[in-house]
Design a protein around this motif. Sequence first.
Motif, mmCIF file in Angstrom:
data_model
loop_
_atom_site.group_PDB
_atom_site.id
_atom_site.type_symbol
_atom_site.label_atom_id
_atom_site.label_comp_id
_atom_site.label_asym_id
_atom_site.label_seq_id
_atom_site.Cartn_x
_atom_site.Cartn_y
_atom_site.Cartn_z
ATOM 1 N N ARG A 1 0.954 -1.191 -0.027
ATOM 2 C CA ARG A 1 -0.042 0.083 -0.031
ATOM 3 C C ARG A 1 0.839 1.230 -0.124
ATOM 4 O O ARG A 1 1.676 1.313 0.879
ATOM 5 N N THR A 2 0.835 2.122 -0.963
ATOM 6 C CA THR A 2 1.705 3.349 -1.191
ATOM 7 C C THR A 2 1.095 4.430 -0.899
ATOM 8 O O THR A 2 -0.235 4.568 -1.200
ATOM 9 N N LEU A 3 1.793 5.407 -0.666
ATOM 10 C CA LEU A 3 1.414 6.969 -0.560
ATOM 11 C C LEU A 3 2.160 7.628 -1.400
ATOM 12 O O LEU A 3 3.257 7.431 -1.438
ATOM 13 N N ILE A 4 1.653 8.180 -2.329
ATOM 14 C CA ILE A 4 2.379 9.205 -3.249
ATOM 15 C C ILE A 4 2.277 10.662 -2.826
ATOM 16 O O ILE A 4 1.497 11.212 -2.321
ATOM 17 N N VAL A 5 3.966 11.066 -2.375
ATOM 18 C CA VAL A 5 4.209 12.233 -1.851
ATOM 19 C C VAL A 5 4.881 13.156 -2.854
ATOM 20 O O VAL A 5 5.640 12.586 -3.555
ATOM 21 N N ASP A 6 4.838 14.293 -2.552
ATOM 22 C CA ASP A 6 5.721 15.486 -3.228
ATOM 23 C C ASP A 6 7.002 15.377 -2.691
ATOM 24 O O ASP A 6 6.981 15.062 -1.603
ATOM 25 N N ALA A 7 7.841 15.439 -3.610
ATOM 26 C CA ALA A 7 9.313 15.129 -3.460
ATOM 27 C C ALA A 7 10.353 16.196 -3.815
ATOM 28 O O ALA A 7 10.063 16.822 -4.830
#
Length: 579
Positions: free
Chosen positions: A189-195
């Motif tokens: 289960r992934t969380l997409i984050v600004d990077a």
Amino acid sequence: MRASQFFMPTLREAPAEAELPSHQLLLRGGFIRKLAAGVYTYLPLGWRVIRKIEQIVREESDRIGGIELFMPALVPEELLDETGRSKLDILFKLKDRHQRPFTLGFTHEEVITDIVRHTVSSYRQMPLLLYQIQTKFRDEPRPRGGVIRAREFIMYDGYSFDTDEQALETMYQKVRRAYTRMFQRMGLRTLIVDAEAGAIGGGSNEEFMILADSGEDKVLQCDKSGYAANAERCELPDPKLTPPPIDDVPPMQKVDTPNARTVEEVCAFLNTTPDRLVKTLLMRVDGKPVAALVRGDRELNPYKLMRAAGGESVEMMDAETIQHLTNAPVGFAGPVGLPPEVPIYADYELRGLQDFITGANAPDAHLIHVCWGRDFPEPIWADLRVAQAGDPSPRHPEGVLREVRGIEVGHIFQLGTKYSQAMGAMFTDADGTQKPIIMGCYGLGVSRCLAAVVEAHHDEDGIRFPITVAPFEVILILVNPEDAEQRAAAERLYAELLALGVEVLYDDRDERSGVKFKDADLIGIPLQVVVGRAVKDHQVELRLRTDKNPERLPLDHAAQAIAERIQAMKAALQPTEEV
RNA sequence: CGGGGCGUAGCGCAGAUGGCUAGCGCGCCUGCUUUGGGUGCAGGAGGUCCCCGGUUCGAGUCCGGGCGCCCCGACCA
């Protein structure tokens, strides 16, 4: 596969070098073995998992039109000179017999761009998505957690080539959805984050994080909106503070603060608190000196300063230049009396602060009762500080940021023309004009996913692999090899399962049952089939690694029932996201 | 690169103040035993005590230097 013929050296105790559960279990289960810091062998079990992950990544890439190729690990250093990346300190470098410098590939933007600049010349040849799955080499300052951060590791890297920003955006979104499907299929289960883009550079980029307390990355998540960002990238809103009146503030005054350089030392000396102090950080943005002001109890985010100043690189200023600019050693810099060519940026928060303490630009001295707009020109306001848990959300008026930890398993970038421009990868557009190719790049840590899956799926007995990435789908446990009836039943079931295409590890070893059960739990095969005393009733037992309650199956129909169960378990991990 | 810790058999560890053939558990080999959760008994093999140098009659132990590994931080795609 018969366990008696296989190579799976399991360990009863975890090696002392391992601390993370995933690292310990991979070592104990005989999946990996260390050769040197951050350098690992994938033993047969581990390699089977790696290949499953690779296959998922391949299938999902191919689904969106990706085309696989394979680039060299040996990269001439001069190719990296074209983009300036030959200077990076994480490169492994070596020389050939003619003393020509090479590096071991750490990522392949330059190599792929070199190929494309010689082969793609028309808008008709795009969009194009090329990818490979290959070993990468990075001389990390600190390898960590087994294969979580290794110096030699297996990575999927994809590169896209488009004619304009709009097409890149379309491609990027396609890859983003494909990544989501890949991780879903792996049971992550992934969380997409600004990077932050780091050494890759380019425009907007996002990381895929799996949440784990042992993760290296700090992620801040808004509790009201969907916003999530790596802490090093997380924006903060402008609180639009009203400057306090300064009519009653006494005149600025210089005070001696011998040897008080740090915020703590100055506070102790002047008997005040860090939020009354303003730190002045002298930095270089694109090589030019810049001053950044943040409150004493805050931390400067250098990337934010870089963006505020419109630059592409940022670094701390060296002590010598600081001495020269401020006439004082490091620790006494302040905004008052800086040379006019040094622009002063200040965090939004300081607009609500006056009558503060700063360095005096003189040795062993600070200034008190300092006011911006009075004692030095009003600075350029910007979001400069590092966000932390409890800060307000930049996306929702009532939102608050919460901190979670994550393991970065993927990172996707809209590069734009950074590499095509630097390396001269041009194409002729429909209107006959020459334009730089618009690029994107997409990385996924294949070997890191092995660790991430274990980190996400284990219990006190061992690993609990999702069926899609498990080294085997079923482990067939022959309880007593001496018992002819059991042996015959197990052999028969083994043959039937193989005939049905089931990936089965048949534990026919001359070991006690306890050893077999422990090993089965440790290596995490999702389905355990026990051929034991129930054979007298022409039955075998089926149990899940995640649920030890056995279910009895008639031997005659066991193989078929198991195969069906596997199909059902796989179906449950089918991605929901369409592309 | 800063801070902390560790290096003794395949793995986990013990070996105050220097002292005899360097130990324990697990694993390994042989035999018997046992066969539904790391079985029991007996016998056995296995060590450049990380490396180099020094002190000493004598160093795993003390001193100096180096190397390796782990953790925290910095850094990080």
